[in-house]
Design an enzyme around this catalytic site. Structure first.
Site, PDB file in Angstrom:
ATOM      1  N   GLU A   1       0.887  -1.177   0.000  1.00 48.48           N
ATOM      2  CA  GLU A   1       0.000   0.000   0.000  1.00 48.48           C
ATOM      3  C   GLU A   1       0.918   1.218   0.000  1.00 48.48           C
ATOM      4  OE1 GLU A   1      -3.130  -0.158  -0.294  1.00 48.48           O
ATOM      5  OE2 GLU A   1      -3.854  -2.006   0.620  1.00 48.48           O
TER       6      GLU A   1
ATOM      7  N   CYS B   1      -2.519   8.989   2.618  1.00 42.58           N
ATOM      8  CA  CYS B   1      -2.256   8.469   1.263  1.00 42.58           C
ATOM      9  C   CYS B   1      -3.428   8.765   0.343  1.00 42.58           C
ATOM     10  CB  CYS B   1      -1.988   6.979   1.320  1.00 42.58           C
ATOM     11  SG  CYS B   1      -3.245   6.061   2.195  1.00 42.58           S
TER      12      CYS B   1
HETATM   13  P1  NAP Z   1       8.225   5.225   4.735  1.00 46.76           P
HETATM   14  O1  NAP Z   1       9.320   6.137   5.059  1.00 46.76           O
HETATM   15  O2  NAP Z   1       8.295   4.464   3.479  1.00 46.76           O
HETATM   16  O3  NAP Z   1       8.114   4.218   5.982  1.00 46.76           O
HETATM   17  C1  NAP Z   1       7.128   3.232   6.059  1.00 46.76           C
HETATM   18  C2  NAP Z   1       7.708   2.037   6.801  1.00 46.76           C
HETATM   19  O4  NAP Z   1       8.688   1.409   5.975  1.00 46.76           O
HETATM   20  C3  NAP Z   1       8.402   2.404   8.093  1.00 46.76           C
HETATM   21  O5  NAP Z   1       8.204   1.374   9.027  1.00 46.76           O
HETATM   22  C4  NAP Z   1       9.867   2.466   7.668  1.00 46.76           C
HETATM   23  O6  NAP Z   1      10.747   2.239   8.728  1.00 46.76           O
HETATM   24  C5  NAP Z   1       9.926   1.346   6.671  1.00 46.76           C
HETATM   25  N1  NAP Z   1      10.982   1.468   5.678  1.00 46.76           N
HETATM   26  C6  NAP Z   1      11.388   2.600   5.053  1.00 46.76           C
HETATM   27  N2  NAP Z   1      12.359   2.307   4.170  1.00 46.76           N
HETATM   28  C7  NAP Z   1      12.553   0.975   4.227  1.00 46.76           C
HETATM   29  C8  NAP Z   1      13.443   0.077   3.565  1.00 46.76           C
HETATM   30  N3  NAP Z   1      14.312   0.495   2.644  1.00 46.76           N
HETATM   31  N4  NAP Z   1      13.404  -1.232   3.890  1.00 46.76           N
HETATM   32  C9  NAP Z   1      12.529  -1.671   4.806  1.00 46.76           C
HETATM   33  N5  NAP Z   1      11.661  -0.870   5.478  1.00 46.76           N
HETATM   34  C10 NAP Z   1      11.672   0.431   5.189  1.00 46.76           C
HETATM   35  O7  NAP Z   1       6.822   5.927   4.679  1.00 46.76           O
HETATM   36  P2  NAP Z   1       6.222   6.938   5.728  1.00 46.76           P
HETATM   37  O8  NAP Z   1       6.941   8.218   5.588  1.00 46.76           O
HETATM   38  O9  NAP Z   1       6.182   6.301   7.082  1.00 46.76           O
HETATM   39  O10 NAP Z   1       4.724   7.053   5.202  1.00 46.76           O
HETATM   40  C11 NAP Z   1       4.350   7.930   4.202  1.00 46.76           C
HETATM   41  C12 NAP Z   1       4.130   7.203   2.889  1.00 46.76           C
HETATM   42  O11 NAP Z   1       3.240   6.112   3.087  1.00 46.76           O
HETATM   43  C13 NAP Z   1       3.435   8.092   1.879  1.00 46.76           C
HETATM   44  O12 NAP Z   1       3.977   7.886   0.606  1.00 46.76           O
HETATM   45  C14 NAP Z   1       1.987   7.611   1.920  1.00 46.76           C
HETATM   46  O13 NAP Z   1       1.238   7.901   0.782  1.00 46.76           O
HETATM   47  C15 NAP Z   1       2.180   6.158   2.148  1.00 46.76           C
HETATM   48  N6  NAP Z   1       0.963   5.553   2.696  1.00 46.76           N
HETATM   49  C16 NAP Z   1       0.233   4.736   1.912  1.00 46.76           C
HETATM   50  C17 NAP Z   1      -0.961   4.188   2.389  1.00 46.76           C
HETATM   51  C18 NAP Z   1      -1.790   3.283   1.550  1.00 46.76           C
HETATM   52  O14 NAP Z   1      -2.670   2.625   2.100  1.00 46.76           O
HETATM   53  N7  NAP Z   1      -1.589   3.174   0.252  1.00 46.76           N
HETATM   54  C19 NAP Z   1      -1.389   4.516   3.685  1.00 46.76           C
HETATM   55  C20 NAP Z   1      -0.599   5.359   4.452  1.00 46.76           C
HETATM   56  C21 NAP Z   1       0.570   5.877   3.953  1.00 46.76           C
HETATM   57  P3  NAP Z   1      11.569   3.467   9.415  1.00 46.76           P
HETATM   58  O15 NAP Z   1      10.563   4.380  10.013  1.00 46.76           O
HETATM   59  O16 NAP Z   1      12.398   2.771  10.433  1.00 46.76           O
HETATM   60  O17 NAP Z   1      12.353   4.098   8.313  1.00 46.76           O
END
Ligand code: NAP
Length: 451
Positions: free
Chosen positions: A226, A260
């Site tokens: 997602e 999102c």
């Molecule tokens: P993020 O930086 O991608 O982090 C999400 C999760 O992934 C965190 O637990 C993060 O851990 C982990 N993570 C990041 N990089 C990783 C990697 N290379 N390998 C493994 N794990 C990794 O996203 P965010 O800033 O928390 O959230 C915002 C994004 O999420 C936006 O793009 C939003 O649109 C999207 N989102 C989508 C939905 C949907 O349902 N489609 C819902 C909500 C949010 P760390 O915190 O330890 O880095």
């Protein structure tokens, strides 16, 4: 890992990351629990989920406060998030038998049917923006289906992660059914390599999604992704402008713009563009940006300083590419003003990239065809909405928009009763509804022939 209050930048807590040894022992414990959990009567799992819902409702104020402190969500929205988690638990508890029932298929064979069986331990990698909702919508269906779950939450909301784990324990779930791993992103690989971990549900950015999907692919693990979105909000010239403006502002400014499925690109028919923007302006001007714990606040801080910096950078580039600020645009640390922008064309970074904060870019169009083209000219495909009094036209447009969900005259929102997920770079797989519970099961064909 530090948890910092984004409103005042004060440190809330410091968490020590789990050692490799501790992570390994939690993975093993989860696998061990799976052996008994998968054979637990579905009715017993349902009762635990009902208790979970009751505990969420009972503790909602304290749970909500943790989110507000850790990531800046205003209290009213935080409480609504906890209530929505309880609703999801109740919904799945009421429908688990129906969703997981074997499906008999009429064939020439003596007996043939499809059974839905659990798979093992599922890893959830979750974001900070809806610290409870994202976790519950991944966990509850997976656990009801008989899997166990490990949660790697975003590093800035470990306090929420630990509260969720405690909730499961307090509701009577056996130890090891739902366990938290306080680890950074780099450790996800170690978890995905474990034989007992059968798949991963990731909600987050495209970058995280692509990295985790590559690891999951390498290790042949199931995945639901997602990811980000840049939902189109199309206002036709016959729309109810007051209602459209209400929802436009609500959808874009909810959670300080960090959702999102927030509407992120506003395409407005040129005949009504000025009137629509006037309506929006009236509403945006009334929003009070302040302390998320205060009852009078309508919009709180962004969740982290680096995220606010990133948004400032996007805004700067957008302005250099021809956007103009109609209202707002200023920022004090994580407090980012709700900002209304006019973009003469969609050829602008603010329409091409996902903007994860309170920016509202409005662009004009002249024909229905052009509106659809502009909406679909995006690498994302999460949600979208169309505003028109002509419901037939709205529905026809909804079917042409490339997205996982399109609403006509309504705010794009997740709902336990309806499948949720994206296409294109917004990810794949579905959460919620029956589709969600069937993502992490073995869809097993069973055939019995006469001997
Ligand atoms: P993020 O930086 O991608 O982090 C999400 C999760 O992934 C965190 O637990 C993060 O851990 C982990 N993570 C990041 N990089 C990783 C990697 N290379 N390998 C493994 N794990 C990794 O996203 P965010 O800033 O928390 O959230 C915002 C994004 O999420 C936006 O793009 C939003 O649109 C999207 N989102 C989508 C939905 C949907 O349902 N489609 C819902 C909500 C949010 P760390 O915190 O330890 O880095």
């Amino acid at each position: 890992m530090k948890s910092i209050n984004p409103y005042n930048q004060q440190s809330l807590a410091e968490y020590e990351a789990f050692s490799d040894w501790k992570v390994q022992s939690i993975i093993v414990a989860s696998a061990k629990t799976y052996r008994t959990w998968k054979t637990t009567e579905l009715n017993d799992r349902v009762l635990l989920v009902k208790q979970l819902a009751a505990n969420l409702r009972q503790q909602k104020t304290a749970l909500a406060e943790m989110m507000t402190l850790e990531m800046g969500k205003i209290q009213k929205e935080a409480i609504a998030e906890i209530e929505k988690c309880a609703w999801l638990c109740e919904y799945y508890a009421d429908h688990a038998f129906e969703f997981l029932a074997a499906r008999h298929v009429q064939t020439e064979m003596f007996k043939s049917y499809v059974a839905y069986q659990p798979l093992g331990t599922v890893l959830a990698v979750m974001p900070w923006n809806f610290p409870f909702w994202q976790v519950f919508r991944a966990a509850v269906p997976a656990l009801l289906a008989g899997n166990t779950m490990l949660l790697k939450h975003a590093s800035n909301v470990f306090g929420s992660a630990l509260l969720i784990e405690q909730l499961f324990m307090d509701s009577g779930f056996p130890k090891g059914v739902f366990s938290v791993l306080l680890i950074g992103a780099k450790k996800v690989e170690q978890v995905l390599k474990a034989d007992s971990v059968v798949g991963v549900a990731l909600t987050g950015s495209e970058f995280a999604g692509a990295s985790v999907a590559a690891l999951a692919g390498k290790n042949i693990k199931r995945q639901v992704l997602e990811l980000g979105g840049s939902d189109a909000f199309i206002v036709m010239d016959d729309a109810d402008l007051a209602k459209a403006a209400d929802v436009a502002v609500a959808s874009r400014m909810l959670n300080a713009g960090q959702s999102c499925i927030a509407s992120k690109r506003f395409f407005v028919h040129e005949k009504v563009q000025e009137s629509f923007m006037d309506e929006v302006l009236k509403r945006i001007q009334k929003l009070k940006l302040d302390n998320p714990l205060s009852e009078n606040t309508n919009i709180g801080p962004m969740a982290r300083m680096d995220l606010a910096d990133e948004l400032s950078e996007q805004l700067k580039k957008g302005l250099a590419q021809g956007a103009s600020v109609v209202y707002g645009g200023e920022r004090d640390r994580c407090l980012f003003e709700p900002t209304l922008l006019y973009l003469p064309t969609a050829d602008n970074i603010l329409a091409k990239e996902e903007t994860f904060g309170p920016l509202m870019p409005v662009m004009p169009f002249s024909t229905e065809k052009e509106a659809i083209q502009m909406a679909n000219n995006s690498r994302f495909g999460l949600g979208g909405s169309v505003w028109t009094r002509d419901l037939k036209k709205g529905e026809a447009m909804a079917l042409q928009i490339e997205a996982g969900a399109v609403f006509v005259n309504g705010m794009v929102r997740s709902d336990p009763r309806l499948p949720f997920g994206g296409i294109k770079d917004s990810g794949y797989g579905r959460e919620l509804s029956q589709e969600g519970i069937l993502e992490f099961v073995n869809t097993k064909t069973v055939v019995v022939e006469r001997n």
